[in-house]
Write a protein that holds these residues in place. Structure first.
Motif, mmCIF file in Angstrom:
data_model
loop_
_atom_site.group_PDB
_atom_site.id
_atom_site.type_symbol
_atom_site.label_atom_id
_atom_site.label_comp_id
_atom_site.label_asym_id
_atom_site.label_seq_id
_atom_site.Cartn_x
_atom_site.Cartn_y
_atom_site.Cartn_z
ATOM 1 N N TYR A 79 0.836 -1.209 0.000
ATOM 2 C CA TYR A 79 0.000 0.000 0.000
ATOM 3 C C TYR A 79 0.869 1.258 0.000
ATOM 4 O O TYR A 79 0.573 2.229 -0.703
ATOM 5 N N ALA A 80 1.958 1.228 0.801
ATOM 6 C CA ALA A 80 2.875 2.381 0.846
ATOM 7 C C ALA A 80 3.537 2.598 -0.512
ATOM 8 O O ALA A 80 3.659 3.741 -0.979
ATOM 9 N N ASP A 81 3.944 1.496 -1.164
ATOM 10 C CA ASP A 81 4.541 1.599 -2.508
ATOM 11 C C ASP A 81 3.536 2.188 -3.501
ATOM 12 O O ASP A 81 3.893 3.025 -4.335
ATOM 13 N N PHE A 82 2.286 1.722 -3.390
ATOM 14 C CA PHE A 82 1.241 2.228 -4.292
ATOM 15 C C PHE A 82 1.007 3.715 -4.072
ATOM 16 O O PHE A 82 0.878 4.480 -5.031
ATOM 17 N N GLU A 83 0.938 4.134 -2.793
ATOM 18 C CA GLU A 83 0.721 5.548 -2.473
ATOM 19 C C GLU A 83 1.868 6.410 -2.991
ATOM 20 O O GLU A 83 1.651 7.483 -3.554
ATOM 21 N N ASN A 84 3.106 5.920 -2.806
ATOM 22 C CA ASN A 84 4.273 6.658 -3.312
ATOM 23 C C ASN A 84 4.226 6.774 -4.831
ATOM 24 O O ASN A 84 4.521 7.835 -5.397
ATOM 25 N N HIS A 85 3.863 5.672 -5.478
ATOM 26 C CA HIS A 85 3.760 5.675 -6.942
ATOM 27 C C HIS A 85 2.669 6.644 -7.407
ATOM 28 O O HIS A 85 2.872 7.399 -8.367
ATOM 29 N N ARG A 86 1.539 6.644 -6.705
ATOM 30 C CA ARG A 86 0.430 7.533 -7.060
ATOM 31 C C ARG A 86 0.831 8.996 -6.903
ATOM 32 O O ARG A 86 0.572 9.830 -7.788
ATOM 33 N N LYS A 87 1.485 9.300 -5.774
ATOM 34 C CA LYS A 87 1.917 10.679 -5.529
ATOM 35 C C LYS A 87 2.939 11.121 -6.581
ATOM 36 O O LYS A 87 2.873 12.238 -7.104
ATOM 37 N N ARG A 88 3.896 10.203 -6.861
ATOM 38 C CA ARG A 88 4.933 10.525 -7.854
ATOM 39 C C ARG A 88 4.309 10.750 -9.235
ATOM 40 O O ARG A 88 4.687 11.679 -9.950
ATOM 41 N N THR A 89 3.330 9.911 -9.578
ATOM 42 C CA THR A 89 2.651 10.047 -10.875
ATOM 43 C C THR A 89 1.880 11.360 -10.951
ATOM 44 O O THR A 89 1.913 12.042 -11.986
ATOM 45 N N ASN A 90 1.207 11.722 -9.850
ATOM 46 C CA ASN A 90 0.463 12.981 -9.821
ATOM 47 C C ASN A 90 1.397 14.185 -9.965
ATOM 48 O O ASN A 90 1.068 15.154 -10.662
ATOM 49 N N ILE A 91 2.552 14.109 -9.296
ATOM 50 C CA ILE A 91 3.532 15.196 -9.403
ATOM 51 C C ILE A 91 4.052 15.303 -10.834
ATOM 52 O O ILE A 91 4.168 16.405 -11.386
ATOM 53 N N GLU A 92 4.343 14.137 -11.423
ATOM 54 C CA GLU A 92 4.833 14.134 -12.805
ATOM 55 C C GLU A 92 3.782 14.697 -13.770
ATOM 56 O O GLU A 92 4.111 15.443 -14.696
ATOM 57 N N LYS A 93 2.514 14.325 -13.530
ATOM 58 C CA LYS A 93 1.438 14.839 -14.383
ATOM 59 C C LYS A 93 1.318 16.360 -14.240
ATOM 60 O O LYS A 93 1.149 17.074 -15.232
ATOM 61 N N ALA A 94 1.388 16.827 -12.971
ATOM 62 C CA ALA A 94 1.273 18.270 -12.720
ATOM 63 C C ALA A 94 2.423 19.024 -13.390
ATOM 64 O O ALA A 94 2.227 20.081 -13.999
ATOM 65 N N GLU A 95 3.630 18.447 -13.272
ATOM 66 C CA GLU A 95 4.790 19.083 -13.908
ATOM 67 C C GLU A 95 4.661 19.067 -15.427
ATOM 68 O O GLU A 95 5.062 20.018 -16.101
ATOM 69 N N LEU A 96 4.117 17.974 -15.941
ATOM 70 C CA LEU A 96 3.930 17.872 -17.392
ATOM 71 C C LEU A 96 2.933 18.924 -17.889
ATOM 72 O O LEU A 96 3.151 19.548 -18.941
#
Length: 204
Positions: A79-96
């Motif tokens: 679950y922690a890995d999934f949350e980290n991945h989700r947060k990282r993906t959201n940050i990448e999307k926002a930066e994109l």
């Protein structure tokens, strides 16, 4: 009346019967004792079996508890890995989204430089100046809406994170040492991140 001899004969006749009865009684008592012993052994066996079964059950419960704890830990890590991945993906999307046109905007900066040079070269009373100024203003407004912001560095302390020193000259005054005296090429931010370093002249 019975004579002594008759009494003796009668006693002799009764003795074997009495002995047989006693033997039967003794045998019955022995059988009872054996049965009681067997019952006691069976009870002990049942107790031992119950204890053994209870011990095995406790072991199984403990093993199940350990497995559940292990599965819970795995779930938490996953679950922690999934949350980290989700947060990282959201940050990448926002930066994109914010910096999606970074390369295009960066490639337009030399055009902006040329327009600024043209405005400096064209005289104030020249009729063409107004048209160039209008184009420049329109382009800058569009780019500013996309997050472009020019650096204001003249007179600021030299900062190697923002400025690129092209040359150094002696400071006209003591308080100007280490400051930006002139700007050769303007620097820009894109969404508060450096898009292009400012090329400057530094006083020493």
């Amino acid at each position: 009346m019975q004579t002594d001899e008759e009494k003796n004969n009668k006693a002799e006749q009764e003795t074997p019967e009495t002995e047989a009865t006693q033997q039967n009684d003794n045998a019955a008592e022995t059988n009872e004792e054996v049965k009681e012993a067997e019952k006691s052994e069976k009870k002990e066996d049942k107790k031992d079996k119950k204890k053994h079964a209870l011990h095995e059950l406790e072991q199984k419960v403990q093993e199940m508890g350990e497995k559940m704890l292990e599965q819970e830990n795995k779930y938490k890590l996953l679950y922690a890995d999934f949350e980290n991945h989700r947060k990282r993906t959201n940050i990448e999307k926002a930066e994109l989204i914010l910096n999606g046109g970074k390369d295009v905007i960066k490639s337009l900066l030399p055009v902006i430089d040329d327009l600024e040079r043209a405005l400096q070269a064209i005289a104030e009373d020249d009729a063409s100046r107004e048209g160039v100024q209008l184009i420049y203003n329109k382009m800058m407004k569009i780019l500013e809406q996309k997050g472009l912001k020019p650096m204001e560095v003249k007179g600021e302390k030299f900062n190697e994170d923002l400025h690129e020193a092209v040359t150094r000259i002696p400071a006209p005054a003591e308080e100007q040492k280490g400051t930006v005296i002139d700007v050769i090429e303007k620097g820009y931010y894109l969404n508060d991140k450096v898009l292009r370093f400012a090329k400057v002249v530094v006083a020493f």
